[in-house]
Enzyme design. Structure first.
Site, mmCIF file in Angstrom:
data_model
loop_
_atom_site.group_PDB
_atom_site.id
_atom_site.type_symbol
_atom_site.label_atom_id
_atom_site.label_comp_id
_atom_site.label_asym_id
_atom_site.label_seq_id
_atom_site.Cartn_x
_atom_site.Cartn_y
_atom_site.Cartn_z
ATOM 1 N N HIS A 164 5.504 -0.059 9.912
ATOM 2 C CA HIS A 164 6.819 0.012 9.249
ATOM 3 C C HIS A 164 7.980 -0.218 10.202
ATOM 4 O O HIS A 164 9.124 0.076 9.877
ATOM 5 C CB HIS A 164 7.013 1.352 8.513
ATOM 6 C CG HIS A 164 6.017 1.601 7.429
ATOM 7 N ND1 HIS A 164 6.089 2.662 6.571
ATOM 8 C CD2 HIS A 164 4.917 0.919 7.061
ATOM 9 C CE1 HIS A 164 5.080 2.642 5.729
ATOM 10 N NE2 HIS A 164 4.346 1.578 6.014
ATOM 11 N N GLU A 166 0.791 -1.236 0.000
ATOM 12 C CA GLU A 166 0.000 0.000 0.000
ATOM 13 C C GLU A 166 0.824 1.288 0.000
ATOM 14 O O GLU A 166 0.280 2.363 -0.197
ATOM 15 C CB GLU A 166 -0.981 -0.003 1.165
ATOM 16 C CG GLU A 166 -0.333 0.257 2.485
ATOM 17 C CD GLU A 166 -1.247 1.073 3.373
ATOM 18 O OE1 GLU A 166 -2.399 1.290 3.010
ATOM 19 O OE2 GLU A 166 -0.778 1.491 4.428
ATOM 20 N N ASN A 167 2.153 1.179 0.200
ATOM 21 C CA ASN A 167 3.007 2.364 0.138
ATOM 22 C C ASN A 167 4.024 2.260 -0.996
ATOM 23 O O ASN A 167 5.031 2.964 -1.000
ATOM 24 C CB ASN A 167 3.767 2.565 1.458
ATOM 25 C CG ASN A 167 2.841 2.665 2.649
ATOM 26 O OD1 ASN A 167 2.833 1.793 3.518
ATOM 27 N ND2 ASN A 167 2.041 3.710 2.687
ATOM 28 N N HIS A 174 -3.955 3.370 2.815
ATOM 29 C CA HIS A 174 -3.513 4.148 1.646
ATOM 30 C C HIS A 174 -3.986 3.564 0.313
ATOM 31 O O HIS A 174 -3.556 4.040 -0.741
ATOM 32 C CB HIS A 174 -1.980 4.262 1.628
ATOM 33 C CG HIS A 174 -1.449 5.243 2.626
ATOM 34 N ND1 HIS A 174 -1.643 6.601 2.516
ATOM 35 C CD2 HIS A 174 -0.759 5.051 3.781
ATOM 36 C CE1 HIS A 174 -1.066 7.210 3.543
ATOM 37 N NE2 HIS A 174 -0.535 6.290 4.333
ATOM 38 N N HIS A 176 1.536 -1.921 8.576
ATOM 39 C CA HIS A 176 1.235 -0.482 8.674
ATOM 40 C C HIS A 176 2.259 0.335 9.441
ATOM 41 O O HIS A 176 2.533 1.468 9.060
ATOM 42 C CB HIS A 176 -0.163 -0.226 9.259
ATOM 43 C CG HIS A 176 -0.477 1.225 9.473
ATOM 44 N ND1 HIS A 176 -0.727 2.095 8.435
ATOM 45 C CD2 HIS A 176 -0.552 1.978 10.612
ATOM 46 C CE1 HIS A 176 -0.973 3.308 8.932
ATOM 47 N NE2 HIS A 176 -0.868 3.256 10.233
HETATM 48 FE FE LIG Z 1 -0.973 1.880 6.354
#
Ligand SMILES: [Fe+2]
Length: 264
Positions: free
Chosen positions: A181, A43-44, A72, A179
């Site tokens: 990280h 998602e990133n 995201h 999420h």
């Molecule tokens: Fe996230």
């Protein structure tokens, strides 16, 4: 016992450094661990914000079998059209009914079927539908097809991830968090056989503040002025876990953390 099923779960791919780490390391790690399936949170992947169709296709080409996401997922508008057609990219299942795409999928891994379920927490994140009730509904359906179920719990609060781990213990093969990280060191097999880790960590730039260029992120913290986040450059690392599962029962047998630097 049948040969254990081996699943690689890869933490949030962040920007170009994360994509570079996936391209170079994922095929090698799949081979090295004799992985039957790789699940990658993407998602990133597009400069830290969302994912584009081209990037998603590229990550599939480099060995991802299922891609998960989180808050995201809609950052790049073109992903809406893609996610409707490409069911290997999941969005959290607890988005309200009618959201594009799907929150779970059942895929083949050799002779076995594996379900992947993506959920998102509600603490310090947008208020989606209840992830616990949604998990009950989804698991009731997925268990009709397979006992092997992997859950990506995309959450900010570590407590909410742990809550989901305990809630689903014995009902799914694994609950892995994404999420934040930052990889947590709490990987374990819960008492009823669910492999668990609060957060897989990030696949992205090593010298960064959760993926962002430290100078830029620091400027925002110190000055309290808005600025534009950009991914850090430089060395990259892949983080995640290798999970072994008894395919006959769906129980987790082992979970091992991965932190693999990408050689220059
Ligand atoms: Fe996230």
């Amino acid at each position: 016992m049948t040969r254990p099923l081996t699943i690689l779960c890869v933490g949030d791919v962040f920007g170009e450094p994360g994509r570079r780490a996936v391209a170079h390391l994922l095929p090698r790690l799949k081979k090295q661990h004799v992985a039957d399936l790789a699940i990658v949170n993407v998602e990133n992947a597009a400069a830290g914000f969302g994912v584009t169709p081209a990037i998603a296709r590229d990550i599939l080409d480099h060995g991802a079998d299922v891609m998960t996401s989180g808050n995201h997922i809609w950052d790049k508008k073109e992903i809406i059209e893609y996610i409707v057609k490409e069911n290997l990219l999941l969005r959290p299942a607890n988005f309200p009914p009618g959201a594009p795409g799907a929150g779970s999928i059942v895929v083949k891994a050799g002779p076995h079927r594996v379900a992947v379920l993506n959920l998102m927490g509600r603490v310090f994140l947008p208020s989606l539908d209840c992830p616990f009730r949604k998990a009950d509904d989804e698991i009731a359906h997925l268990r009709q097809e397979t006992a092997i179920i992997i859950v990506d719990m995309h959450a900010e609060a570590t407590s909410e991830s742990q809550a989901m781990g305990w809630y689903l213990d014995g009902r799914v093969s694994a609950v892995v968090g994404t999420h934040r990280h930052v990889q947590t060191a709490d990987e374990r097999i819960l008492p009823k056989g669910t492999a668990y880790i609060t957060d897989l960590g990030m696949t992205g730039p090593t010298d960064s503040i959760i993926g962002v260029d430290p100078a830029i992120a620091l400027q925002r913290f110190v000055s309290q002025m808005p600025n534009r986040f950009e991914p850090a450059k430089g060395p990259a690392m892949l983080q995640g876990v290798v999970i072994r599962i008894d395919p006959d029962t769906g129980r987790g047998l082992s979970i091992e953390r991965l932190r693999v630097p990408l050689a220059d």
